[in-house]
Enzyme design. Structure first.
Site, PDB file in Angstrom:
ATOM      1  N   LEU A   7      35.662   2.960  -4.435  1.00 56.07           N
ATOM      2  CA  LEU A   7      35.746   4.271  -5.307  1.00 56.07           C
ATOM      3  C   LEU A   7      36.980   4.622  -5.295  1.00 56.07           C
ATOM      4  CD1 LEU A   7      32.522   5.726  -3.718  1.00 56.07           C
ATOM      5  CD2 LEU A   7      32.695   4.508  -5.929  1.00 56.07           C
ATOM      6  N   ARG A  14      44.578  17.023  -3.460  1.00 56.42           N
ATOM      7  CA  ARG A  14      45.266  17.644  -2.184  1.00 56.42           C
ATOM      8  C   ARG A  14      46.640  17.009  -1.666  1.00 56.42           C
ATOM      9  NH1 ARG A  14      40.494  17.601   2.269  1.00 56.42           N
ATOM     10  NH2 ARG A  14      39.695  16.113   0.599  1.00 56.42           N
ATOM     11  N   ASN A 229      43.939  12.443   2.647  1.00 57.28           N
ATOM     12  CA  ASN A 229      43.811  13.299   1.633  1.00 57.28           C
ATOM     13  C   ASN A 229      44.868  14.034   1.221  1.00 57.28           C
ATOM     14  OD1 ASN A 229      40.929  13.010   1.135  1.00 57.28           O
ATOM     15  ND2 ASN A 229      40.828  13.496   3.517  1.00 57.28           N
ATOM     16  N   TYR A 367      84.907  -5.865  -5.323  1.00 55.26           N
ATOM     17  CA  TYR A 367      83.782  -6.017  -6.043  1.00 55.26           C
ATOM     18  C   TYR A 367      83.745  -7.549  -6.850  1.00 55.26           C
ATOM     19  CZ  TYR A 367      80.765  -5.689 -10.050  1.00 55.26           C
ATOM     20  OH  TYR A 367      79.649  -5.919 -10.823  1.00 55.26           O
TER      21      TYR A 367
HETATM   22  C1  UD1 Z   1      32.069  10.832   1.642  1.00 56.00           C
HETATM   23  C2  UD1 Z   1      30.714  10.783   2.037  1.00 56.00           C
HETATM   24  C3  UD1 Z   1      30.652  11.212   3.517  1.00 56.00           C
HETATM   25  C4  UD1 Z   1      31.442  10.431   4.504  1.00 56.00           C
HETATM   26  C5  UD1 Z   1      32.979  10.716   3.841  1.00 56.00           C
HETATM   27  C6  UD1 Z   1      33.718   9.660   4.859  1.00 56.00           C
HETATM   28  C7  UD1 Z   1      29.119  10.900  -0.087  1.00 56.00           C
HETATM   29  C8  UD1 Z   1      28.433  11.985  -0.640  1.00 56.00           C
HETATM   30  N1  UD1 Z   1      29.851  11.607   1.110  1.00 56.00           N
HETATM   31  O1  UD1 Z   1      32.461  12.376   1.562  1.00 56.00           O
HETATM   32  O2  UD1 Z   1      29.318  11.116   4.009  1.00 56.00           O
HETATM   33  O3  UD1 Z   1      31.401  11.048   5.594  1.00 56.00           O
HETATM   34  O4  UD1 Z   1      32.969  10.106   2.450  1.00 56.00           O
HETATM   35  O5  UD1 Z   1      35.106   9.896   4.115  1.00 56.00           O
HETATM   36  O6  UD1 Z   1      29.365  10.103  -0.164  1.00 56.00           O
HETATM   37  N2  UD1 Z   1      35.130   9.352  -6.106  1.00 56.00           N
HETATM   38  C9  UD1 Z   1      35.001   8.563  -7.152  1.00 56.00           C
HETATM   39  N3  UD1 Z   1      34.140   8.968  -8.163  1.00 56.00           N
HETATM   40  C10 UD1 Z   1      33.298  10.296  -7.897  1.00 56.00           C
HETATM   41  C11 UD1 Z   1      33.387  10.733  -6.490  1.00 56.00           C
HETATM   42  C12 UD1 Z   1      34.360  10.298  -5.526  1.00 56.00           C
HETATM   43  O7  UD1 Z   1      35.612   7.346  -7.257  1.00 56.00           O
HETATM   44  O8  UD1 Z   1      32.823  10.730  -8.906  1.00 56.00           O
HETATM   45  C13 UD1 Z   1      35.812   8.752  -4.833  1.00 56.00           C
HETATM   46  C14 UD1 Z   1      36.930   9.606  -4.642  1.00 56.00           C
HETATM   47  O9  UD1 Z   1      38.144   9.026  -5.183  1.00 56.00           O
HETATM   48  C15 UD1 Z   1      37.243   9.061  -2.957  1.00 56.00           C
HETATM   49  C16 UD1 Z   1      35.910   8.654  -2.578  1.00 56.00           C
HETATM   50  O10 UD1 Z   1      35.154   8.390  -3.951  1.00 56.00           O
HETATM   51  O11 UD1 Z   1      38.081   8.136  -2.740  1.00 56.00           O
HETATM   52  C17 UD1 Z   1      35.121   9.631  -1.629  1.00 56.00           C
HETATM   53  O12 UD1 Z   1      34.736  10.753  -2.558  1.00 56.00           O
HETATM   54  P1  UD1 Z   1      34.834  12.131  -1.636  1.00 56.00           P
HETATM   55  O13 UD1 Z   1      34.459  13.247  -2.671  1.00 56.00           O
HETATM   56  O14 UD1 Z   1      36.064  12.540  -1.140  1.00 56.00           O
HETATM   57  O15 UD1 Z   1      33.838  11.914  -0.650  1.00 56.00           O
HETATM   58  P2  UD1 Z   1      33.759  12.814   0.594  1.00 56.00           P
HETATM   59  O16 UD1 Z   1      33.597  14.378   0.636  1.00 56.00           O
HETATM   60  O17 UD1 Z   1      35.014  12.397   1.536  1.00 56.00           O
END
Ligand code: UD1
Ligand code: CA
Length: 457
Positions: A7, A14, A229, A367
């Site tokens: 993902l 941030r 982050n 040079y």
């Molecule tokens: C997520 C987990 C949480 C875990 C944490 C660990 C979920 C709901 N929660 O939370 O349980 O403890 O990771 O770090 O999964 N991303 C996408 N598309 C989206 C949403 C997110 O590509 O639509 C990617 C973001 O770029 C990121 C990653 O997924 O790299 C994680 O997403 P983020 O929203 O940061 O999840 P957390 O709140 O960290």
């Protein structure tokens, strides 16, 4: 098949940057590259990256090493880790094991990924979650277990009850699912949570109703899931990455002085007993032989350095340095500079697109651009190859044992044959035959009594 979905579509706000978070660099490589490498090294059959507004840059960085799925990001468009995985549904086969990683945990090791997938495969689980015990679990999803210690569900920090907030075991964001069950559960996700997102973690709750087991796999080294982050965490993770990389070189026999100040890019090759001094960066597709001394404050990129080479405080980019040569301090080898064996390039010498054959010497302030220098050529202080006329570049050739005197200006293209001798201070505009002396300067006049005439007795 084992497949990985990474993902990487989030905006990473941030980071406060114009560059996508996953493309920020750690030891000169994009964050995302480490997860892609770990996935490929753990022998998965396919890697799928979910990209967002960073689509073009991510594709440019990784080409066809991976497959891409585009996630539209913006106001009113669904969001969430569950939604993102669902976009890759077409890649999820019934008999696949689907490993899901977030794009910002570059310290994850292939051993951990293999361990997690092995557990999933051996136990034939619905899903297996990589977890860790954190002293301070705030911000993370909590692993909620029943009285028997059996996995029950994952609750996001923002959705936790006071009891659940006390749980120290957290969701790393890395998990592997049975493909068929994952697809089934993705289609049942809803946005009934505090963030109004489709949570991937809700898949576990849904799968509770299914026959089969969900298990956890606990990390032994929490460092592996340090996330990035902001730019403070970027520096913290880079520090760990640098240490890991440097330790692997030291294990292979390279000597690093103050290793915490040295950055070596993964993939660089360095021979044993070579010493790397502090504040040095060795990057790209670089190879360094054995018994070299790479002195402090040096930066080497995409270069090939032989054995027994000494380099002090210099910049070397896309150049070749042969066995026994020495460079610097304060020299600059630019692209296509090639020093053969036992060549000496001293302080404030710049070499570009030029070959210096065995035993050639350019000790100071010169040079050398667009030229071929023969064996044992001596380049004195202040020699300049005037290779550019404002429009075009020209190349000169200097034969073996030629001597280029101090402050000689070679207006390229020029051929100086073997043993040609260019007198100090000459501006050379015509070729010089073998063994000839070329002098180009007006005869010296000494004018008597000058000081007195000007300033008086
Ligand atoms: C997520 C987990 C949480 C875990 C944490 C660990 C979920 C709901 N929660 O939370 O349980 O403890 O990771 O770090 O999964 N991303 C996408 N598309 C989206 C949403 C997110 O590509 O639509 C990617 C973001 O770029 C990121 C990653 O997924 O790299 C994680 O997403 P983020 O929203 O940061 O999840 P957390 O709140 O960290
Ligand atoms: Ca979030």
């Amino acid at each position: 098949m084992n497949k990985v979905i990474i993902l990487a579509a989030g905006e990473g706000t941030r980071m406060k940057s114009n560059i996508s978070k996953v493309l920020h660099k750690l030891c000169n490589r994009p964050i995302l590259s480490y997860m892609i490498d770990a996935s490929i090294e753990s022998k998965v059959d396919e890697v799928i990256v979910i990209v967002g507004n960073n689509e073009d840059q991510v594709k440019e960085a990784f080409g066809d090493r991976v497959k891409y799925v585009k996630q539209e990001i913006g106001e009113g468009i669904p969001y969430g880790t569950g939604y993102a995985v669902k976009l890759a549904e077409d890649f999820i086969g019934d008999n696949d094991n689907i490993l899901v990683l977030t794009g910002d945990v570059p310290l994850i090791s292939k051993e951990t990924l293999v361990g997690l997938m092995d557990k999933q495969n051996k136990e034939n689980n619905l899903a297996t979650v990589l977890t860790a015990d954190f002293e301070d679990p705030s911000g993370y999803g909590r692993i909620v277990k029943d009285a028997k210690g059996q996995f029950k569900k994952i609750v996001e920090h923002k959705d936790c009850s006071p009891e659940e907030l006390k749980v120290k075991e957290i969701n790393s964001g890395i998990q592997v699912f049975n493909g068929e069950k994952l697809r089934y559960a993705l289609n049942k996700l809803d946005i009934n949570n505090s963030q109004g997102e489709l949570y991937l973690t809700d898949v576990f709750g849904i799968l509770q109703e299914e026959k089969g087991k969900i298990d956890t796999y606990k990390l032994s080294d929490n460092e592996e899931i340090m996330g990035i982050n902001d730019k403070i965490q970027l520096a913290q993770v880079e520090k760990v990455m640098r240490r890991r990389i440097n330790e692997s070189y030291m294990r292979d026999g390279v000597i690093l002085e103050n290793p915490e100040t040295i950055t070596i890019e993964k993939g660089v090759k360095i021979g044993k007993d070579t010493i790397i001094e502090q504040n040095t960066k060795i990057l790209g597709n670089t190879e360094i032989g054995e018994d070299c001394l790479i002195g402090m404050n040096t930066r080497i990129n995409d270069a090939k350095i032989g054995n027994n080479v000494t380099i002090f405080s210099s910049f070397i980019d896309q150049a070749i340095v042969g066995d026994g040569s020495d460079v610097g301090p304060f020299a600059r080898l630019r692209p296509k500079a090639e020093l053969k064996e036992n060549v000496h390039v001293g302080n404030f010498v710049e070499v570009k697109n030029a070959v210096l054959d065995d035993g050639a010497k350019a000790g100071h302030l010169a040079y050398i651009g667009d030229a071929d220098l023969g064996k044992r050529v001596n380049v004195s202080c202040g020699v300049i190859f005037s290779n550019y006329d404002g429009k075009n570049k020209f190349r000169s050739t200097i034969g073996d044992d030629a001597f280029l005197g101090a402050n000689v200006n070679i207006v390229s293209p020029i051929n100086v044959a073997d043993k040609g001798f260019l007198a100090a201070g000459s501006t050379i505009t015509r070729d010089v035959a073998e063994g000839e002396l070329a002098v180009e300067r007006s005869e010296q006049k000494n004018i008597k009594g000058y000081y007195t005439r000007k300033f008086g007795e």
